[in-house]
Design a protein around this motif. Structure first.
Motif, PDB file in Angstrom:
ATOM      1  N   SER A  99       0.931  -1.346  -0.199  1.00 53.33           N
ATOM      2  CA  SER A  99      -0.087   0.208  -0.030  1.00 53.33           C
ATOM      3  C   SER A  99       0.971   1.454  -0.010  1.00 53.33           C
ATOM      4  O   SER A  99       0.493   2.162  -0.357  1.00 53.33           O
ATOM      5  CB  SER A  99      -0.777  -0.116   1.329  1.00 53.33           C
ATOM      6  OG  SER A  99      -0.121  -0.008   2.466  1.00 53.33           O
ATOM      7  N   ARG A 100       2.206   1.261   0.376  1.00 49.80           N
ATOM      8  CA  ARG A 100       2.901   2.404   0.468  1.00 49.80           C
ATOM      9  C   ARG A 100       3.648   2.688  -0.595  1.00 49.80           C
ATOM     10  O   ARG A 100       4.701   3.514  -0.693  1.00 49.80           O
ATOM     11  CB  ARG A 100       3.983   2.119   1.489  1.00 49.80           C
ATOM     12  CG  ARG A 100       3.019   2.389   2.917  1.00 49.80           C
ATOM     13  CD  ARG A 100       4.077   2.062   4.243  1.00 49.80           C
ATOM     14  NE  ARG A 100       5.142   2.916   4.183  1.00 49.80           N
ATOM     15  CZ  ARG A 100       6.223   2.770   5.288  1.00 49.80           C
ATOM     16  NH1 ARG A 100       6.110   1.790   5.963  1.00 49.80           N
ATOM     17  NH2 ARG A 100       7.251   3.708   5.049  1.00 49.80           N
ATOM     18  N   ILE A 101       3.379   1.908  -1.938  1.00 48.85           N
ATOM     19  CA  ILE A 101       4.401   1.858  -3.212  1.00 48.85           C
ATOM     20  C   ILE A 101       4.400   3.376  -3.583  1.00 48.85           C
ATOM     21  O   ILE A 101       5.738   3.591  -4.167  1.00 48.85           O
ATOM     22  CB  ILE A 101       3.900   0.981  -3.967  1.00 48.85           C
ATOM     23  CG1 ILE A 101       4.820   0.816  -5.128  1.00 48.85           C
ATOM     24  CG2 ILE A 101       2.392   1.414  -4.691  1.00 48.85           C
ATOM     25  CD1 ILE A 101       4.476  -0.297  -6.151  1.00 48.85           C
ATOM     26  N   ARG A 102       3.409   4.189  -3.601  1.00 50.18           N
ATOM     27  CA  ARG A 102       3.480   5.374  -3.947  1.00 50.18           C
ATOM     28  C   ARG A 102       4.167   6.506  -3.037  1.00 50.18           C
ATOM     29  O   ARG A 102       4.717   7.586  -3.664  1.00 50.18           O
ATOM     30  CB  ARG A 102       2.153   5.985  -4.324  1.00 50.18           C
ATOM     31  CG  ARG A 102       1.276   5.453  -5.341  1.00 50.18           C
ATOM     32  CD  ARG A 102      -0.073   5.933  -5.418  1.00 50.18           C
ATOM     33  NE  ARG A 102      -0.594   5.274  -6.478  1.00 50.18           N
ATOM     34  CZ  ARG A 102      -2.045   5.217  -6.455  1.00 50.18           C
ATOM     35  NH1 ARG A 102      -2.795   5.445  -5.638  1.00 50.18           N
ATOM     36  NH2 ARG A 102      -2.535   4.572  -7.559  1.00 50.18           N
ATOM     37  N   GLU A 103       4.730   6.224  -2.134  1.00 54.18           N
ATOM     38  CA  GLU A 103       5.721   6.811  -1.412  1.00 54.18           C
ATOM     39  C   GLU A 103       7.105   6.693  -2.143  1.00 54.18           C
ATOM     40  O   GLU A 103       7.925   7.748  -2.045  1.00 54.18           O
ATOM     41  CB  GLU A 103       6.235   6.306   0.117  1.00 54.18           C
ATOM     42  CG  GLU A 103       4.851   6.313   1.000  1.00 54.18           C
ATOM     43  CD  GLU A 103       5.411   5.800   2.359  1.00 54.18           C
ATOM     44  OE1 GLU A 103       6.434   5.970   2.718  1.00 54.18           O
ATOM     45  OE2 GLU A 103       4.211   5.545   3.301  1.00 54.18           O
ATOM     46  N   PHE A 104       7.383   5.711  -2.756  1.00 58.03           N
ATOM     47  CA  PHE A 104       8.570   5.422  -3.519  1.00 58.03           C
ATOM     48  C   PHE A 104       8.551   5.663  -4.920  1.00 58.03           C
ATOM     49  O   PHE A 104       9.707   6.159  -5.697  1.00 58.03           O
ATOM     50  CB  PHE A 104       9.176   4.049  -3.165  1.00 58.03           C
ATOM     51  CG  PHE A 104       9.131   3.952  -1.654  1.00 58.03           C
ATOM     52  CD1 PHE A 104      10.193   3.961  -0.824  1.00 58.03           C
ATOM     53  CD2 PHE A 104       8.122   3.099  -1.023  1.00 58.03           C
ATOM     54  CE1 PHE A 104      10.300   4.030   0.599  1.00 58.03           C
ATOM     55  CE2 PHE A 104       7.979   2.995   0.124  1.00 58.03           C
ATOM     56  CZ  PHE A 104       8.945   3.157   1.135  1.00 58.03           C
ATOM     57  N   LEU A 105       7.556   5.280  -5.740  1.00 59.91           N
ATOM     58  CA  LEU A 105       7.821   5.052  -7.129  1.00 59.91           C
ATOM     59  C   LEU A 105       6.136   5.709  -7.427  1.00 59.91           C
ATOM     60  O   LEU A 105       5.149   5.339  -7.075  1.00 59.91           O
ATOM     61  CB  LEU A 105       7.618   3.770  -7.579  1.00 59.91           C
ATOM     62  CG  LEU A 105       8.770   2.693  -7.005  1.00 59.91           C
ATOM     63  CD1 LEU A 105       8.545   1.549  -7.477  1.00 59.91           C
ATOM     64  CD2 LEU A 105       9.924   3.354  -7.607  1.00 59.91           C
ATOM     65  N   THR A 106       6.432   6.590  -8.411  1.00 64.88           N
ATOM     66  CA  THR A 106       5.080   7.258  -9.076  1.00 64.88           C
ATOM     67  C   THR A 106       5.025   7.279 -10.523  1.00 64.88           C
ATOM     68  O   THR A 106       6.199   7.194 -11.258  1.00 64.88           O
ATOM     69  CB  THR A 106       4.864   8.727  -8.469  1.00 64.88           C
ATOM     70  OG1 THR A 106       5.939   9.421  -8.817  1.00 64.88           O
ATOM     71  CG2 THR A 106       4.659   8.815  -7.142  1.00 64.88           C
ATOM     72  N   SER A 107       4.008   7.183 -11.130  1.00 63.65           N
ATOM     73  CA  SER A 107       3.656   7.317 -12.630  1.00 63.65           C
ATOM     74  C   SER A 107       2.912   8.362 -13.139  1.00 63.65           C
ATOM     75  O   SER A 107       1.797   8.697 -12.658  1.00 63.65           O
ATOM     76  CB  SER A 107       3.162   5.980 -13.147  1.00 63.65           C
ATOM     77  OG  SER A 107       2.567   6.158 -14.404  1.00 63.65           O
ATOM     78  N   PRO A 108       3.315   9.185 -14.215  1.00 65.75           N
ATOM     79  CA  PRO A 108       2.628  10.334 -14.339  1.00 65.75           C
ATOM     80  C   PRO A 108       1.262  10.126 -15.158  1.00 65.75           C
ATOM     81  O   PRO A 108       0.266  10.615 -15.293  1.00 65.75           O
ATOM     82  CB  PRO A 108       3.527  11.069 -15.409  1.00 65.75           C
ATOM     83  CG  PRO A 108       4.486   9.970 -15.697  1.00 65.75           C
ATOM     84  CD  PRO A 108       4.473   9.178 -14.816  1.00 65.75           C
ATOM     85  N   ASP A 109       1.311   8.775 -15.693  1.00 66.36           N
ATOM     86  CA  ASP A 109       0.017   8.199 -16.413  1.00 66.36           C
ATOM     87  C   ASP A 109      -0.917   7.431 -15.600  1.00 66.36           C
ATOM     88  O   ASP A 109      -1.935   7.015 -15.900  1.00 66.36           O
ATOM     89  CB  ASP A 109       0.533   7.236 -17.524  1.00 66.36           C
ATOM     90  CG  ASP A 109       1.143   8.046 -18.709  1.00 66.36           C
ATOM     91  OD1 ASP A 109       0.769   9.195 -18.934  1.00 66.36           O
ATOM     92  OD2 ASP A 109       1.913   7.574 -19.559  1.00 66.36           O
ATOM     93  N   HIS A 110      -0.420   6.850 -14.256  1.00 65.50           N
ATOM     94  CA  HIS A 110      -1.321   6.159 -13.554  1.00 65.50           C
ATOM     95  C   HIS A 110      -1.255   6.612 -12.144  1.00 65.50           C
ATOM     96  O   HIS A 110      -0.504   6.546 -11.418  1.00 65.50           O
ATOM     97  CB  HIS A 110      -0.750   4.832 -13.295  1.00 65.50           C
ATOM     98  CG  HIS A 110      -0.846   4.155 -14.656  1.00 65.50           C
ATOM     99  ND1 HIS A 110       0.232   4.215 -15.794  1.00 65.50           N
ATOM    100  CD2 HIS A 110      -1.521   3.151 -15.289  1.00 65.50           C
ATOM    101  CE1 HIS A 110       0.041   3.340 -16.816  1.00 65.50           C
ATOM    102  NE2 HIS A 110      -1.046   2.742 -16.480  1.00 65.50           N
TER     103      HIS A 110
END
Length: 201
Positions: free
Chosen positions: A189-200
């Motif tokens: 659940s914390r993945i977006r603390e580390f990795l983000t996508s401009p399309d998702h």
């Protein structure tokens, strides 16, 4: 240890390579590869981090590209415990906390009625997938657009020959092959603390 695996293609590499190298240098992360297809043989340049794979380099070739990439990594890169599959436009916010990882994890899609038309208009002109809807089964899997993690030991699953020609969604295919070998997706659940996508988002 974690190997960051950015998936690109020859058409995009001139735009993506410099951005990825600069980003990873700023984060002081040297454990990454940038993958393109369309090569006559598999090859890796440690200085440029560029991994060239003998596979189709178009959108419809993504299942083949992932299988052959994982085979190559499993045969050549022995010091890692996990890999993370990433699109070439993704942003690494900070190094991933390895204590959060399981054998197969990411953001889990459990929707059995996911889009069967996502690929239309993205494939090469001669591809059968330009007019063919995906008719496979959706089971819980980690969508590649958000990135997903696999324990290095499970890359052995892709070492033998598999029929990926009837698949268009590489992340669904990878999830199904792992499931066949009793490797189930777990939520990170914390993945977006580390990795983000401009399309998702």
């Amino acid at each position: 240890m974690l190997l960051y695996v950015f998936i690109s293609c020859q058409k995009r590499i001139s735009k993506t390579h410099g951005r990825i190298v600069t980003m990873m240098n700023e984060l002081n992360i040297d454990d990454y590869v940038i993958v393109i297809g369309g090569n006559h043989e598999n090859d890796y340049n440690e200085e440029t981090h560029l991994m060239k794979i003998n596979c189709c380099d178009f959108y419809e070739g993504l299942p083949e590209k992932m299988v052959k990439t994982y085979r190559y990594i499993y045969s050549k890169f022995f010091k890692y415990t996990h890999i993370v599959k990433m699109d070439d436009d993704m942003i690494v916010q900070k190094p991933v906390d390895l204590s959060l990882l399981s054998d197969y994890c990411g953001i889990i899609n459990r929707d059995k009625n996911s889009s069967r038309t996502w690929h239309l208009g993205k494939c090469s002109e001669t591809s059968k997938w330009n007019t063919r809807l995906y008719d496979g089964i959706f089971m819980p899997y980690c969508p590649g657009g958000y990135s997903y993690f696999i324990a290095w030991k499970h890359l052995s699953i892709f070492s033998s020959t598999h029929n990926y020609n009837d698949d268009i969604y590489e992340d669904v295919y990878v999830g199904r092959m792992l499931l066949i070998h009793d490797v189930l997706p777990k939520d990170m659940s914390r993945i977006r603390e580390f990795l983000t996508s401009p399309d998702h988002k």
